[in-house]
Structures are given as C-alpha cells and as structure tokens.
Design a protein around this motif. Sequence first.
Motif, PDB file in Angstrom:
ATOM      1  N   HIS A 104       0.818  -1.211   0.000  1.00 49.55           N
ATOM      2  CA  HIS A 104       0.000   0.000   0.000  1.00 49.55           C
ATOM      3  C   HIS A 104       0.858   1.271   0.000  1.00 49.55           C
ATOM      4  CE1 HIS A 104      -3.123  -2.900   1.143  1.00 49.55           C
ATOM      5  NE2 HIS A 104      -3.992  -1.993   0.770  1.00 49.55           N
ATOM      6  N   HIS A 105       2.171   1.103  -0.146  1.00 50.96           N
ATOM      7  CA  HIS A 105       3.110   2.236  -0.221  1.00 50.96           C
ATOM      8  C   HIS A 105       2.999   3.143   1.018  1.00 50.96           C
ATOM      9  CE1 HIS A 105       3.796   0.971  -4.337  1.00 50.96           C
ATOM     10  NE2 HIS A 105       2.496   1.039  -4.560  1.00 50.96           N
ATOM     11  N   ILE A 106       2.820   2.513   2.170  1.00 49.77           N
ATOM     12  CA  ILE A 106       2.756   3.248   3.434  1.00 49.77           C
ATOM     13  C   ILE A 106       4.158   3.323   4.024  1.00 49.77           C
ATOM     14  CG2 ILE A 106       1.885   3.178   5.810  1.00 49.77           C
ATOM     15  CD1 ILE A 106      -0.613   1.724   4.618  1.00 49.77           C
ATOM     16  N   ASP A 107       4.623   4.542   4.273  1.00 52.33           N
ATOM     17  CA  ASP A 107       5.985   4.691   4.799  1.00 52.33           C
ATOM     18  C   ASP A 107       6.033   5.305   6.191  1.00 52.33           C
ATOM     19  OD1 ASP A 107       5.232   7.233   3.999  1.00 52.33           O
ATOM     20  OD2 ASP A 107       6.607   7.298   2.298  1.00 52.33           O
ATOM     21  N   GLY A 108       4.892   5.413   6.841  1.00 55.03           N
ATOM     22  CA  GLY A 108       4.854   5.892   8.216  1.00 55.03           C
ATOM     23  C   GLY A 108       3.620   5.345   8.910  1.00 55.03           C
ATOM     24  N   LEU A 109       3.760   4.872  10.150  1.00 60.65           N
ATOM     25  CA  LEU A 109       2.653   4.253  10.863  1.00 60.65           C
ATOM     26  C   LEU A 109       2.518   4.847  12.263  1.00 60.65           C
ATOM     27  CD1 LEU A 109       0.483   1.974  10.998  1.00 60.65           C
ATOM     28  CD2 LEU A 109       2.286   0.481  11.925  1.00 60.65           C
ATOM     29  N   VAL A 110       1.299   5.255  12.611  1.00 57.02           N
ATOM     30  CA  VAL A 110       0.985   5.718  13.964  1.00 57.02           C
ATOM     31  C   VAL A 110       0.180   4.629  14.660  1.00 57.02           C
ATOM     32  CG1 VAL A 110      -0.196   7.453  15.376  1.00 57.02           C
ATOM     33  CG2 VAL A 110       0.967   8.139  13.249  1.00 57.02           C
ATOM     34  N   VAL A 111       0.678   4.174  15.794  1.00 51.77           N
ATOM     35  CA  VAL A 111       0.024   3.118  16.572  1.00 51.77           C
ATOM     36  C   VAL A 111      -0.510   3.726  17.861  1.00 51.77           C
ATOM     37  CG1 VAL A 111       0.346   0.961  17.832  1.00 51.77           C
ATOM     38  CG2 VAL A 111       1.484   1.305  15.624  1.00 51.77           C
ATOM     39  N   ILE A 112      -1.827   3.642  18.061  1.00 50.59           N
ATOM     40  CA  ILE A 112      -2.464   4.179  19.259  1.00 50.59           C
ATOM     41  C   ILE A 112      -2.864   3.005  20.151  1.00 50.59           C
ATOM     42  CG2 ILE A 112      -4.338   5.615  20.147  1.00 50.59           C
ATOM     43  CD1 ILE A 112      -4.573   6.803  17.278  1.00 50.59           C
ATOM     44  N   GLY A 113      -2.283   2.939  21.347  1.00 48.24           N
ATOM     45  CA  GLY A 113      -2.589   1.815  22.232  1.00 48.24           C
ATOM     46  C   GLY A 113      -1.683   1.802  23.449  1.00 48.24           C
ATOM     47  N   GLY A 114      -1.597   0.648  24.094  1.00 51.04           N
ATOM     48  CA  GLY A 114      -0.795   0.498  25.298  1.00 51.04           C
ATOM     49  C   GLY A 114       0.514  -0.211  25.050  1.00 51.04           C
ATOM     50  N   ASP A 115       1.080  -0.820  26.095  1.00 48.31           N
ATOM     51  CA  ASP A 115       2.422  -1.373  25.962  1.00 48.31           C
ATOM     52  C   ASP A 115       2.485  -2.532  24.980  1.00 48.31           C
ATOM     53  OD1 ASP A 115       1.089  -3.184  27.597  1.00 48.31           O
ATOM     54  OD2 ASP A 115       2.807  -3.556  28.889  1.00 48.31           O
ATOM     55  N   GLY A 116       1.446  -3.367  24.920  1.00 48.37           N
ATOM     56  CA  GLY A 116       1.447  -4.446  23.941  1.00 48.37           C
ATOM     57  C   GLY A 116       1.452  -3.912  22.527  1.00 48.37           C
ATOM     58  N   SER A 117       0.697  -2.860  22.303  1.00 47.50           N
ATOM     59  CA  SER A 117       0.666  -2.221  20.986  1.00 47.50           C
ATOM     60  C   SER A 117       2.027  -1.637  20.639  1.00 47.50           C
ATOM     61  CB  SER A 117      -0.395  -1.113  20.978  1.00 47.50           C
ATOM     62  OG  SER A 117      -1.659  -1.617  21.361  1.00 47.50           O
ATOM     63  N   PHE A 118       2.680  -1.069  21.647  1.00 50.23           N
ATOM     64  CA  PHE A 118       3.994  -0.470  21.414  1.00 50.23           C
ATOM     65  C   PHE A 118       5.051  -1.530  21.128  1.00 50.23           C
ATOM     66  CE2 PHE A 118       3.282   3.797  23.823  1.00 50.23           C
ATOM     67  CZ  PHE A 118       2.300   4.110  22.906  1.00 50.23           C
ATOM     68  N   ARG A 119       4.903  -2.696  21.718  1.00 47.65           N
ATOM     69  CA  ARG A 119       5.845  -3.777  21.397  1.00 47.65           C
ATOM     70  C   ARG A 119       5.703  -4.166  19.931  1.00 47.65           C
ATOM     71  NH1 ARG A 119       8.145  -5.293  26.067  1.00 47.65           N
ATOM     72  NH2 ARG A 119       6.970  -4.793  27.964  1.00 47.65           N
ATOM     73  N   GLY A 120       4.476  -4.140  19.430  1.00 45.51           N
ATOM     74  CA  GLY A 120       4.264  -4.386  18.016  1.00 45.51           C
ATOM     75  C   GLY A 120       4.871  -3.295  17.158  1.00 45.51           C
ATOM     76  N   ALA A 121       4.725  -2.046  17.584  1.00 45.88           N
ATOM     77  CA  ALA A 121       5.309  -0.932  16.845  1.00 45.88           C
ATOM     78  C   ALA A 121       6.829  -1.037  16.805  1.00 45.88           C
ATOM     79  CB  ALA A 121       4.888   0.397  17.487  1.00 45.88           C
ATOM     80  N   ARG A 122       7.412  -1.427  17.935  1.00 52.68           N
ATOM     81  CA  ARG A 122       8.872  -1.598  17.989  1.00 52.68           C
ATOM     82  C   ARG A 122       9.318  -2.706  17.038  1.00 52.68           C
ATOM     83  NH1 ARG A 122      11.839  -2.812  23.650  1.00 52.68           N
ATOM     84  NH2 ARG A 122      10.502  -4.662  23.574  1.00 52.68           N
ATOM     85  N   ALA A 123       8.568  -3.796  17.005  1.00 52.91           N
ATOM     86  CA  ALA A 123       8.922  -4.902  16.104  1.00 52.91           C
ATOM     87  C   ALA A 123       8.899  -4.450  14.647  1.00 52.91           C
ATOM     88  CB  ALA A 123       7.958  -6.071  16.311  1.00 52.91           C
ATOM     89  N   LEU A 124       7.917  -3.635  14.280  1.00 53.33           N
ATOM     90  CA  LEU A 124       7.845  -3.135  12.902  1.00 53.33           C
ATOM     91  C   LEU A 124       8.986  -2.170  12.607  1.00 53.33           C
ATOM     92  CD1 LEU A 124       4.003  -2.536  12.460  1.00 53.33           C
ATOM     93  CD2 LEU A 124       5.383  -4.402  11.529  1.00 53.33           C
ATOM     94  N   SER A 125       9.327  -1.340  13.598  1.00 52.00           N
ATOM     95  CA  SER A 125      10.431  -0.390  13.372  1.00 52.00           C
ATOM     96  C   SER A 125      11.746  -1.125  13.163  1.00 52.00           C
ATOM     97  CB  SER A 125      10.549   0.583  14.550  1.00 52.00           C
ATOM     98  OG  SER A 125      11.053  -0.063  15.712  1.00 52.00           O
ATOM     99  N   HIS A 126      11.934  -2.256  13.856  1.00 50.86           N
ATOM    100  CA  HIS A 126      13.144  -3.067  13.666  1.00 50.86           C
ATOM    101  C   HIS A 126      13.179  -3.706  12.275  1.00 50.86           C
ATOM    102  CE1 HIS A 126      13.794  -3.638  18.297  1.00 50.86           C
ATOM    103  NE2 HIS A 126      14.060  -2.422  17.875  1.00 50.86           N
ATOM    104  N   ARG A 127      12.018  -3.744  11.628  1.00 50.76           N
ATOM    105  CA  ARG A 127      11.941  -4.297  10.264  1.00 50.76           C
ATOM    106  C   ARG A 127      11.878  -3.189   9.216  1.00 50.76           C
ATOM    107  NH1 ARG A 127      10.692  -9.823  10.416  1.00 50.76           N
ATOM    108  NH2 ARG A 127      10.289 -10.590  12.532  1.00 50.76           N
ATOM    109  N   GLY A 128      12.226  -1.974   9.644  1.00 50.04           N
ATOM    110  CA  GLY A 128      12.368  -0.885   8.686  1.00 50.04           C
ATOM    111  C   GLY A 128      11.158   0.005   8.497  1.00 50.04           C
ATOM    112  N   VAL A 129      10.107  -0.190   9.303  1.00 44.29           N
ATOM    113  CA  VAL A 129       8.908   0.646   9.179  1.00 44.29           C
ATOM    114  C   VAL A 129       9.009   1.817  10.159  1.00 44.29           C
ATOM    115  CG1 VAL A 129       6.396   0.732   9.377  1.00 44.29           C
ATOM    116  CG2 VAL A 129       7.513  -1.360   8.560  1.00 44.29           C
ATOM    117  N   ARG A 130       8.813   3.041   9.656  1.00 48.15           N
ATOM    118  CA  ARG A 130       8.794   4.194  10.554  1.00 48.15           C
ATOM    119  C   ARG A 130       7.527   4.126  11.410  1.00 48.15           C
ATOM    120  NH1 ARG A 130      10.001   7.596   5.825  1.00 48.15           N
ATOM    121  NH2 ARG A 130      12.223   8.068   5.758  1.00 48.15           N
ATOM    122  N   THR A 131       7.695   4.082  12.708  1.00 48.07           N
ATOM    123  CA  THR A 131       6.547   3.948  13.605  1.00 48.07           C
ATOM    124  C   THR A 131       6.628   4.962  14.741  1.00 48.07           C
ATOM    125  OG1 THR A 131       7.689   2.281  14.943  1.00 48.07           O
ATOM    126  CG2 THR A 131       6.281   1.477  13.160  1.00 48.07           C
TER     127      THR A 131
END
Length: 331
Positions: A104-131
């Motif tokens: 979908h050519h998405i190059d930036g992601l905003v994740v709204i949530g708690g610590d579990g959600s943030f762990r997911g955001a961190r995992a995506l950032s380690h795979r090259g996704v701006r989060t």
Amino acid sequence: MTTAENEVARGAVRHIAVLTSGGDAPGMNAAIRAVVRKSVYHGLKVSGIRHGYAGLIAGEIEELDVGSVADIIQRGGTKLYTARCPEFQTSEGQEKAVEMLRQHHIDGLVVIGGDGSFRGARALSHRGVRTIGVPGTIDNDLPCTDYTIGFDTAINTAIDAIDKIRDTATSHERTFVIEVMGRNAGDIAMIAGLAGGAESILIPEAPFNMEQVLEKLERGMERGKRHSIILVAEGVGKGMKIGEQIAQRTGWEVRVIVLGHLQRGGSPTAFDRALASRMGAMAVDLLIRGETSKMVGIRGTKLIATDIDEALDTAHEIDLSIYELAGVLSI
C-alpha cells in the motif's frame, strides 16, 4: 516554506497510516482525527487500518480524508475498531504486516494503544517501518508520560459511580467494595479513591494489611459512621473475595460492585480530547521529521518524544504521596 513542509518536500514521509490496538480508550477517536487532519494539512496521503494488527495483516486498509473523521472527536471507543492478534506476535505475522504496508506504499505508521501495541510498533520499526506510538489506555500504566489517553475519562466515570453508590450505601448503612480496572497499576483506584472520598484504597503498589482495613472500618463505626466505600484495584485481587473476607470477619452486610468495562466507554472528557488531539498531531510531526520508534508523551503541559525501547524497558511508577494523602484524609 515551513520546516514541516520542507521535510515533506524532501520525501521523509508521503503516506501515513494509523491503527488502534489493544483495549479501547475514550479519546482514541480524537487522536485518529488529529492524525488524519494533520496529515491532510501537510499534503500527505493517510489511511486507516481497521482491527489493529490483525487488520493490517489482512489488508483492512482504507484511505481517509477530512470528512472521514468528522463528528468523532466526542465519541468513545475507536472508529477503526481494535482486536487482539496472536499471529502478529510471530515473525511470520510481522513479515506479513510489513509486506502489506509495502503493497500500500505506506511509509509511516501511527500506533495508538498500550504497551502491547507499542511492542508491536517496535517490532515493525526493527523491520524498517517508521513507527510512532501514541499512548491510549485507561490504565495510565505507561512510563515516560504523566497521562495516557482515556485515563481522565475513566477516573471520572469511576468517581461518578462512587458518588451514586455512596448514596445507597448511606441509605442502607452498608459497606461497599468497588473494584476498578487498571490491570497491574493502581492509578485509577488511587485517583478515583482520593477524589471520591473512599475510606480505604487497595492498590498493588502499596501492599495492604487486611487488619488495618478492618481497624479503620471499626473506628468509623465507633464514631457513628454507618457506611464505607473500599476501592480495590484489579491488580490487587478480586473485589468479591475481599468483600467476603470483610463480611466474614465483621458480620456486616457487604456489597461488591465490579465496574468493569463501564470504565472504558463514554464520551471523552475535554482533557482527553485535547490531549489526544495534541498527541496525534505530534505523531505526524515526528514522522514528517523522519523519526521512528518513538512514543509521544506529556510531562507537565509539554509534549515529549521518548524512544519506545526506553518506554518499554522502564517500570511504571505511581506517586505514592497521593496514596498517602488519601489515607490521611480518610481517617
């Protein structure tokens, strides 16, 4: 050109997506609205991902515009829905999510949530996704921020319930045990207990002695007090069991109320609407500047950005001076 416009012109980010994950919290819609409209203001394409990480893997992605988020700032819950996703906790699931963002050519992601959600955001950032993470949870259990989106609404809901219960407790001369949410944190119980005048507040951060609770109740009875409110954070244990202990030890009639998911619903307070709007807008600014793996927070009245690693590796701390004050005022 403004600094933000210069960053956009240099191609730091072109297409931002937003999702909500984990438990819903009043104010999430205000944050979604801010992400969408701030992105549109800067000429960015913006999409919403339905059903959190599960929806991301499944490709539930739709383009949003200014009209898509009209008339939601006052609504509880989340327009984008939320869901748990065990698959996303696996490497295979995370790779599927990254691939869907690429498609979908998405190059930036905003994740709204708690610590579990943030762990997911961190995992995506380690795979090259701006989060960028925006803290949305009624529990207020995230470090590196004074408040999370939804906390203020939740404590006001709890206080409203306490006030109503006290009316009937007074009429029937009964002791009521009220269990509130908070997961492993006592923030809701502590603040609602202070503001609601609870006789005792039980939180996981301050181990309690049942004998002391009973002594306080008995002292109140001796001076003519015929009703009491005991507030229990869910991280301490089940309110029902605590109520049974009190009834068995005293012989009094005890009622137990579990507020449960009532605390997650309802129209967000003005504080939560403003906080969510500010945090959502800042998340877009951070992505425009090329930042990643950050969490938006607030200290005092100022918004801050903290590395998600630091936020997840730091223990949440409660201000026990507030708890102590509640104990003093409930003598």
